[in-house]
Design a protein around this motif. Structure first.
Motif, PDB file in Angstrom:
ATOM      1  N   TYR A 454      31.310  33.617  40.399  1.00  0.00           N
ATOM      2  CA  TYR A 454      31.658  33.863  41.945  1.00  0.00           C
ATOM      3  C   TYR A 454      30.951  32.680  42.650  1.00  0.00           C
ATOM      4  O   TYR A 454      29.388  32.404  42.490  1.00  0.00           O
ATOM      5  CB  TYR A 454      30.725  35.016  42.370  1.00  0.00           C
ATOM      6  N   LEU A 455      31.567  31.816  43.268  1.00  0.00           N
ATOM      7  CA  LEU A 455      31.095  30.604  43.933  1.00  0.00           C
ATOM      8  C   LEU A 455      30.670  30.838  45.388  1.00  0.00           C
ATOM      9  O   LEU A 455      30.139  30.054  46.051  1.00  0.00           O
ATOM     10  CB  LEU A 455      32.184  29.764  43.997  1.00  0.00           C
ATOM     11  N   ASN A 456      30.919  32.040  46.028  1.00  0.00           N
ATOM     12  CA  ASN A 456      30.378  32.276  47.409  1.00  0.00           C
ATOM     13  C   ASN A 456      30.232  33.681  47.695  1.00  0.00           C
ATOM     14  O   ASN A 456      30.898  34.412  46.862  1.00  0.00           O
ATOM     15  CB  ASN A 456      31.534  31.579  48.188  1.00  0.00           C
ATOM     16  N   ASN A 457      29.406  34.115  48.707  1.00  0.00           N
ATOM     17  CA  ASN A 457      29.638  35.385  49.114  1.00  0.00           C
ATOM     18  C   ASN A 457      30.943  35.570  49.943  1.00  0.00           C
ATOM     19  O   ASN A 457      31.151  34.991  50.795  1.00  0.00           O
ATOM     20  CB  ASN A 457      28.474  35.719  50.165  1.00  0.00           C
ATOM     21  N   VAL A 458      31.283  36.876  49.984  1.00  0.00           N
ATOM     22  CA  VAL A 458      32.489  37.350  50.656  1.00  0.00           C
ATOM     23  C   VAL A 458      31.996  38.517  51.811  1.00  0.00           C
ATOM     24  O   VAL A 458      31.064  39.478  51.279  1.00  0.00           O
ATOM     25  CB  VAL A 458      33.419  37.911  49.934  1.00  0.00           C
ATOM     26  N   GLN A 459      32.598  38.239  52.856  1.00  0.00           N
ATOM     27  CA  GLN A 459      31.923  39.339  53.947  1.00  0.00           C
ATOM     28  C   GLN A 459      32.352  40.662  53.627  1.00  0.00           C
ATOM     29  O   GLN A 459      31.870  41.426  53.852  1.00  0.00           O
ATOM     30  CB  GLN A 459      32.347  38.539  55.264  1.00  0.00           C
ATOM     31  N   VAL A 460      33.480  41.004  53.627  1.00  0.00           N
ATOM     32  CA  VAL A 460      34.440  41.878  53.492  1.00  0.00           C
ATOM     33  C   VAL A 460      35.575  41.968  52.506  1.00  0.00           C
ATOM     34  O   VAL A 460      36.376  40.868  52.651  1.00  0.00           O
ATOM     35  CB  VAL A 460      34.925  42.547  54.725  1.00  0.00           C
ATOM     36  N   GLY A 461      35.495  42.566  51.247  1.00  0.00           N
ATOM     37  CA  GLY A 461      36.602  42.667  50.253  1.00  0.00           C
ATOM     38  C   GLY A 461      36.422  41.698  49.144  1.00  0.00           C
ATOM     39  O   GLY A 461      35.010  41.217  48.975  1.00  0.00           O
ATOM     40  N   GLY A 462      37.536  41.579  48.211  1.00  0.00           N
ATOM     41  CA  GLY A 462      37.115  40.408  47.111  1.00  0.00           C
ATOM     42  C   GLY A 462      36.660  41.173  45.989  1.00  0.00           C
ATOM     43  O   GLY A 462      36.299  40.375  45.044  1.00  0.00           O
ATOM     44  N   GLU A 463      36.488  42.405  45.913  1.00  0.00           N
ATOM     45  CA  GLU A 463      35.832  42.880  44.809  1.00  0.00           C
ATOM     46  C   GLU A 463      36.686  43.060  43.541  1.00  0.00           C
ATOM     47  O   GLU A 463      37.795  42.972  43.661  1.00  0.00           O
ATOM     48  CB  GLU A 463      35.406  44.297  45.071  1.00  0.00           C
ATOM     49  N   THR A 464      36.089  42.813  42.362  1.00  0.00           N
ATOM     50  CA  THR A 464      36.736  42.894  41.197  1.00  0.00           C
ATOM     51  C   THR A 464      36.797  44.366  40.559  1.00  0.00           C
ATOM     52  O   THR A 464      35.575  45.036  40.392  1.00  0.00           O
ATOM     53  CB  THR A 464      36.117  42.044  40.011  1.00  0.00           C
ATOM     54  N   VAL A 465      37.705  44.955  40.490  1.00  0.00           N
ATOM     55  CA  VAL A 465      37.939  46.270  40.063  1.00  0.00           C
ATOM     56  C   VAL A 465      38.514  46.745  38.731  1.00  0.00           C
ATOM     57  O   VAL A 465      39.543  45.888  38.537  1.00  0.00           O
ATOM     58  CB  VAL A 465      38.748  47.094  41.245  1.00  0.00           C
ATOM     59  N   PHE A 466      37.941  47.195  37.709  1.00  0.00           N
ATOM     60  CA  PHE A 466      38.486  47.664  36.588  1.00  0.00           C
ATOM     61  C   PHE A 466      38.700  49.164  36.776  1.00  0.00           C
ATOM     62  O   PHE A 466      38.220  50.030  36.707  1.00  0.00           O
ATOM     63  CB  PHE A 466      37.220  47.631  35.573  1.00  0.00           C
ATOM     64  N   ASP A 467      40.255  49.339  37.057  1.00  0.00           N
ATOM     65  CA  ASP A 467      40.693  50.517  37.861  1.00  0.00           C
ATOM     66  C   ASP A 467      40.719  51.595  36.671  1.00  0.00           C
ATOM     67  O   ASP A 467      40.603  52.795  36.758  1.00  0.00           O
ATOM     68  CB  ASP A 467      42.057  50.269  38.103  1.00  0.00           C
ATOM     69  N   GLY A 468      40.717  51.467  35.446  1.00  0.00           N
ATOM     70  CA  GLY A 468      40.823  52.419  34.209  1.00  0.00           C
ATOM     71  C   GLY A 468      39.254  52.893  34.050  1.00  0.00           C
ATOM     72  O   GLY A 468      39.111  53.965  33.468  1.00  0.00           O
ATOM     73  N   LEU A 469      38.403  51.965  34.616  1.00  0.00           N
ATOM     74  CA  LEU A 469      36.916  52.490  34.594  1.00  0.00           C
ATOM     75  C   LEU A 469      36.427  52.996  35.529  1.00  0.00           C
ATOM     76  O   LEU A 469      35.000  53.395  35.546  1.00  0.00           O
ATOM     77  CB  LEU A 469      36.245  51.371  33.632  1.00  0.00           C
ATOM     78  N   ASP A 470      37.021  52.790  36.957  1.00  0.00           N
ATOM     79  CA  ASP A 470      36.342  53.021  38.186  1.00  0.00           C
ATOM     80  C   ASP A 470      34.960  51.995  38.106  1.00  0.00           C
ATOM     81  O   ASP A 470      33.931  52.721  38.798  1.00  0.00           O
ATOM     82  CB  ASP A 470      35.711  54.430  38.347  1.00  0.00           C
ATOM     83  N   VAL A 471      35.170  50.696  37.816  1.00  0.00           N
ATOM     84  CA  VAL A 471      33.982  49.725  37.888  1.00  0.00           C
ATOM     85  C   VAL A 471      34.443  48.888  38.960  1.00  0.00           C
ATOM     86  O   VAL A 471      35.455  48.491  38.990  1.00  0.00           O
ATOM     87  CB  VAL A 471      33.787  49.138  36.514  1.00  0.00           C
ATOM     88  N   LEU A 472      33.418  48.637  40.051  1.00  0.00           N
ATOM     89  CA  LEU A 472      33.804  47.804  41.384  1.00  0.00           C
ATOM     90  C   LEU A 472      32.658  46.925  41.150  1.00  0.00           C
ATOM     91  O   LEU A 472      31.503  47.249  41.379  1.00  0.00           O
ATOM     92  CB  LEU A 472      33.811  48.771  42.506  1.00  0.00           C
ATOM     93  N   VAL A 473      32.977  45.715  41.270  1.00  0.00           N
ATOM     94  CA  VAL A 473      32.040  44.651  41.237  1.00  0.00           C
ATOM     95  C   VAL A 473      32.134  43.797  42.585  1.00  0.00           C
ATOM     96  O   VAL A 473      33.400  43.321  42.831  1.00  0.00           O
ATOM     97  CB  VAL A 473      32.187  43.521  39.819  1.00  0.00           C
ATOM     98  N   LYS A 474      30.967  43.808  43.236  1.00  0.00           N
ATOM     99  CA  LYS A 474      31.066  43.066  44.580  1.00  0.00           C
ATOM    100  C   LYS A 474      30.742  41.503  44.286  1.00  0.00           C
ATOM    101  O   LYS A 474      29.846  41.454  43.449  1.00  0.00           O
ATOM    102  CB  LYS A 474      30.200  43.389  45.605  1.00  0.00           C
ATOM    103  N   PRO A 475      31.429  40.518  44.794  1.00  0.00           N
ATOM    104  CA  PRO A 475      31.425  38.947  44.488  1.00  0.00           C
ATOM    105  C   PRO A 475      29.749  38.703  45.079  1.00  0.00           C
ATOM    106  O   PRO A 475      29.489  39.095  46.349  1.00  0.00           O
ATOM    107  CB  PRO A 475      32.210  38.371  45.440  1.00  0.00           C
ATOM    108  N   GLU A 476      29.211  38.019  44.546  1.00  0.00           N
ATOM    109  CA  GLU A 476      27.658  37.660  44.888  1.00  0.00           C
ATOM    110  C   GLU A 476      27.549  36.051  44.311  1.00  0.00           C
ATOM    111  O   GLU A 476      27.769  35.866  43.044  1.00  0.00           O
ATOM    112  CB  GLU A 476      26.653  38.529  44.104  1.00  0.00           C
ATOM    113  N   LYS A 477      27.246  35.283  45.238  1.00  0.00           N
ATOM    114  CA  LYS A 477      27.210  33.625  45.007  1.00  0.00           C
ATOM    115  C   LYS A 477      26.355  33.645  43.809  1.00  0.00           C
ATOM    116  O   LYS A 477      25.111  33.922  43.890  1.00  0.00           O
ATOM    117  CB  LYS A 477      26.929  33.030  46.167  1.00  0.00           C
ATOM    118  N   GLY A 478      26.751  32.650  42.812  1.00  0.00           N
ATOM    119  CA  GLY A 478      25.931  32.397  41.688  1.00  0.00           C
ATOM    120  C   GLY A 478      25.989  33.184  40.454  1.00  0.00           C
ATOM    121  O   GLY A 478      25.540  32.968  39.556  1.00  0.00           O
TER     122      GLY A 478
END
Length: 532
Positions: A454-478
């Motif tokens: 992840y190269l930058n922070n995102v204000q709203v949205g842009g999460e990586t979602v593993f839909d079969g696992l209900d895992v949601l990862v919010k982008p975080e710079k670095g």
């Protein structure tokens, strides 16, 4: 049609025996002449099948003989093409074979040996085939007899009734069809479940087509969910998602997501909404698509249960490289199987700037590789994304690759180039797999592990979602997100499917590195266990 006739005949014979013996009063009288007609139809169709087999086998043998002859002639041409062509006899044979012989062969290939055979069995036209209504009535009488006399499913399927023993037993598909006539009736769904369980026990891989198994598991999971055993439906579909071939897995994966959402009290659509209790076709409903569930997760309407995170941990990791003793990795485990972790503060600001600077002004409009084709196509889902590939061999990335290799424990020898992605407002992509069932690069192999920076922070949205696992990862710079795409046995892990939620405000920059399975045998040994 044959299966329906066979089932109808089995029902009719059993009901007829019970009726004539006085042990149960059938609500539907059995027309003896009609029964004889059905027996004759069954016999005629069996003869037709036997002659069709003989006809097809004869055609196959003829083609094999032609192939053997042509190979013999062609091998002479390969041995000495000049002599073969200069010899007037051989020259004639070659021209003649292409002009006449091959024409006859192609006509043989195109000819349908069953066309003439079908005329022979026009006598079937004089018979009236049993209708679906007749089949429903026969099954209704059968189920009513079972209920009124408190007969077990197992005994009936084996042709046993008290002291009576009938030679005909029911197959897996017979039991499944019986269940299909009461699966939508709320008062009979427990009976349907018992018949489906019996069908599952009787399923024979050698005698039943693969599609029957998919339909059976679908029906069984549906009946389990409707009778309060949702956890069993989840376990059943999860089991088949992890151990069947790719095509079947896709079907079971949608089932698994649906039942898991229902188990966790998450919003789901009622699959049998508007379906009559008298319906018998499970084709009248479908499981919700992955995209609909993915959208719910992106909207954060799904509340993840505590059980999803009970065994996970955050810790400082020092193993893998001497580098990590001085600067330990800050690992946050997100899932264990497949392994998904995010490592915080993995990239420095200088490292991020090097990647962005290398990619600046070189962004190209993306064409996403379709998972069922080796070609590159524009994805059907609407999004705005630009992409560029940076060669991993340039000096700017030596330090990054060294640390990433140590992080994953893999070799970058067969890793792809670094893929830099820019997602503008509305940008993202629907759920997909990074590994491919086929058509992957044979020089590198299938992507076994994905590393996403992840190269930058995102204000709203842009999460990586593993839909079969209900895992949601919010982008975080670095930070860097790492997950496995293949299981240890080399098969695709169906739970590695993931998507990127649309960017609602701002933009997103990521860099992705794919480690392919070639040359990784010492770093990530495979296993012979087909379930690992």
């Amino acid at each position: 049609m044959l299966r329906i006739i066979t089932l109808h005949l089995a029902m009719a014979v059993l009901s007829y025996h019970l009726y004539s013996s006085g042990k149960v009063a059938c609500q539907t009288s059995i027309d003896e002449r009609l029964l004889q007609d059905y027996q004759e139809i069954d016999s005629i169709l069996l003869d037709f099948l036997q002659e069709a087999i003989l006809s097809i086998v004869k055609k196959l043998n003829d083609l094999k003989l032609m192939k053997s002859h042509y190979l013999f002639e062609q091998n002479h041409l390969k041995l000495d093409a000049y002599r073969y062509a200069s010899d007037i006899i051989q020259h004639f044979k070659l021209v003649k074979r292409i002009h006449y012989d091959w024409e006859d062969t192609l006509e043989t290939i195109k000819k349908n040996p069953l066309k003439d055979l079908g005329k022979k069995y026009q006598k079937l036209a004089k018979f009236t085939y049993p209708s679906m209504t007749q089949l429903k009535n026969t099954v209704r009488v059968f189920l009513e007899m079972q209920r009124s006399m408190n007969l077990s499913v197992k005994d009936l399927a084996n042709g046993h009734h008290q002291n009576a023993r009938y030679p005909t037993k029911l197959s897996s598909s017979d039991c499944q069809v019986i269940a299909s006539h009461c699966i939508y009736n709320p008062t009979r769904q427990f009976a349907a479940l018992e018949w489906l369980k019996e069908a599952y026990k009787r399923f024979d891989e050698k005698k039943e087509p693969p599609l029957n198994k998919q339909m059976l598991i679908s029906d069984l999971a549906f009946a389990l969910s409707k009778t309060g055993s949702i956890k069993e439906a989840v376990d059943l579909t999860h089991d088949f998602t992890t151990r069947l071939n790719m095509d079947d897995k896709n079907a079971f994966f949608d089932m698994y997501i649906h039942f898991k959402s229902k188990l966790n009290n998450q919003p789901v659509n009622d699959m049998n909404e508007g379906i009559s209790p008298d319906d018998t076709s499970l084709e009248t409903w479908t499981y919700p698509t992955r995209e609909s569930h993915f959208q719910e997760v992106c909207k954060q309407l799904i509340k993840f249960p505590r059980s999803n995170t009970a065994d996970l941990r955050c810790h400082l990791r020092r193993e893998g490289s001497p580098l990590f003793f001085l600067s330990p990795l800050k690992e946050e485990e997100l899932h264990l199987r497949p392994k998904i972790s995010i490592y915080h503060e993995f990239l420095t600001n200088d490292g991020i700037d090097k990647i962005i600077e290398s990619a600046r002004n070189q962004m190209l409009r993306e064409a996403t590789r379709n998972g069922s084709s080796a070609e590159y196509e524009v994805d059907q889902y609407v999004r705005y994304r630009k992409i560029i590939f940076l060669e991993k061999g340039i000096s700017n990335f030596e330090s990054l690759l060294k640390r990433t290799n140590a992080l994953t424990g893999l070799s970058d020898e067969t890793a792809g180039d670094i893929q830099v992605n820019y997602y503008g407002s509305g940008g993202g992509h629907a759920p997909r797999y990074d590994a491919y069932y086929e058509h992957f690069d044979p020089r590198l192999g299938n992507p076994t592990t994905t590393v996403q920076f992840y190269l930058n922070n995102v204000q709203v949205g842009g999460e990586t979602v593993f839909d079969g696992l209900d895992v949601l990862v919010k982008p975080e710079k670095g930070s860097v997100l790492v997950w496995d795409n293949l299981r240890r046995n080399g098969l695709i892990d169906m739970f590695s499917g993931h998507g990127i939620c649309p960017v609602f405000h701002g933009h997103q920059l990521t860099a992705t590195l794919y480690y392919h399975h070639k040359e990784q045998v010492l770093h990530r040994p495979c296993t012979m266990n087909k379930y690992e």
